[in-house]
Design an enzyme around this catalytic site. Structure first.
Site: not given
Lengths: 137, 137, 137, 137, 137, 137
Positions: E79, E126
């Site tokens: 992240d 995605e």
């Protein structure tokens, strides 16, 4: 002036009813939302604040700070709770989405002022079909 | 063989706990989901059935008939209800999403057989982040 | 003053065209939306009303009543219909999302007044990328 | 007056930082968003324009024309790009969602005027939880 | 046997390219995804595990434990990071969604075994249009 | 073996009916979906293909190539069209979501084989509540 919005979520039980009405009368007025054994929702809370962009940071307000404020003042009190029985700022109030929006506004307005921004809107989605908004007036 | 999926929704209160444990012990095991005053969710229920397309209609099964069956057998019993206290097919069971999926499978399997299709999957989304699926074995 | 929004959905066929133009000219002006054999959408309709919270109920307006009104006055007329051919309040009009928003406003404004609230916005999403809003002026 | 909104999407890398600060100081102010190796988002861009419906077409503005304008002036410059390094209208600016909204407003305002409509709002969603809006003042 | 799925999200930068190719050749093969200045996504990660329901808890696995595992082993590493430069388990690999799915499977498979469940599927979205799934074989 | 899924969308009109039945009988069997003046949907099409990752590219298949194939073979034929009247591969067929899934499978199976992958699933969402899947057998 720009606006930024932070979404937070909470899961809570509630019931729409008036204490001095019978279950039957509450059912007439509030329908299945008056179920004496409660029901619940995945609430989505959208807090919109407005103000000027700080030229030093490019932020109206640091979203992490806003997120932490919402979680401390609101989410920690309502998430996995019973809105009618356990939430200090809902005591004695109907737990309709409208009333909840106004109550959350009152909890946040001054706090957001202290962050250097102005609270613009409290929006709550109760289901994918129903939501309420309050703009403070 | 084709598969069709019908989504239905219900809003319910529940609690994860074991009756012979103290609130404290339930909190240790089930976390905030054990709140004695309940919490709740907007559940999404996805029923997937499989079978052959009927050459007379172009349908595996009439989705309106499937919808009505799900509403009669499941949604009418769980929507705006307390899953622990009020649902006949959940009596004495944990109300985790996993257990709920299996219980709903058992309610629907034969009913769908009678419609000429085969139940393939019961999927329940409890939140946007958590879901369970059961395929009957 | 608070705002509440109800979402309803309808599936309809339509076509963008001017009757006295050729198909070729309609294609030039309206693109693929002018297909003489129609196309269609899953429309999402968001009706926002505003007003004061009734202290007797905690509601601005009972959402079930609002839902029933929208379904009776709008959804029953447009769902699984051809917007150009079958909808009384669209007769002789373009069926663009903009025009549809204004037409639905005109159908609902007085009806909502009679429920004790004020119509604030009609929003229609035609696709996940395109939507229109009308605020009555 | 009606409002129409077009959504477009772009995927981009960016970083929040001030060039004359150390990485350590940038981390203190901007948190993980200051990662020197960049991170990225699927941005959603909502462009809302307002104006009167053209009685000849039923359109406020042809959405295909609006779409093409947004793609030419904005999406082609930001999609699969680095917002800090490669976007002419972001040179020397913070790439916060707020600043990006204002910059996109400035790119589009006159262009939309020439289409016969008025730009009303630029909204950008950076994540499902965070968004910014700018109304031009 | 039941299946439960936990969704987690991360925002990261990446680039599709082969180091010993020129930027021009990378562009031919990988298109705009090869941009040397990176681009990025809001990735959604869906981890599905399977196993039997524990009759003592009603759980296949405690979702809080599963969430913490995913965050510790995966999210904390990806992240707000650059998938090509900063992620130990992606070193020397293409950062396509397919390859990422397999790599995350390999990070989680044994860890989930130790929790008493079996990893069933790693799914990564995605964009809203593109996703990959890996089932371990 | 990995799986990748590409979503494409199309907006189309259709009608469920049997030509040699009266409108009344069609209404009995197909309900409001039999409206002689058509209705329509925003269809979502999910194409899932499977195969091995190419070690030279990190791809199972280039998603841009897959996207272009779906658009050429399917979307260009169904988008903004009437599924009953204008689509070559639907001639003489019911336009239920099930039948449409099978028909699209047959259009794509060999084409995808030629790209070096295997078609795994055709999924079509007709509304947010209804979808069909076909796996080729």
């Amino acid at each position: 002036m720009v606006y930024i919005t932070r979404r937070e979520r909470f899961n809570a039980a509630h019931r729409l009813f008036k204490a001095d009405y019978s279950d039957k009368k509450n059912l007439e007025i509030f329908g299945k939302c008056s179920n004496p054994n409660w029901h619940g929702h995945n609430y989505e809370l959208f807090i919109t604040v407005k103000g000027d962009i700080n030229p030093e940071t490019g932020f109206l307000i640091n979203l992490t700070v806003l997120r932490d404020l919402i979680r401390k003042k609101i989410i920690s009190k309502v998430d996995h709770k019973n809105l009618n029985l356990e939430v200090d700022f809902m005591k004695g109030k109907y737990t309709s989405t409208e009333v909840l929006s106004v109550a959350i506004w009152n909890e946040l307005e001054k706090e957001i002022e202290q962050l250097g921004a102005t609270l613009h809107c409290v929006k709550i989605s109760e289901t994918e079909n129903n939501s309420a908004e309050y703009y403070g007036e």
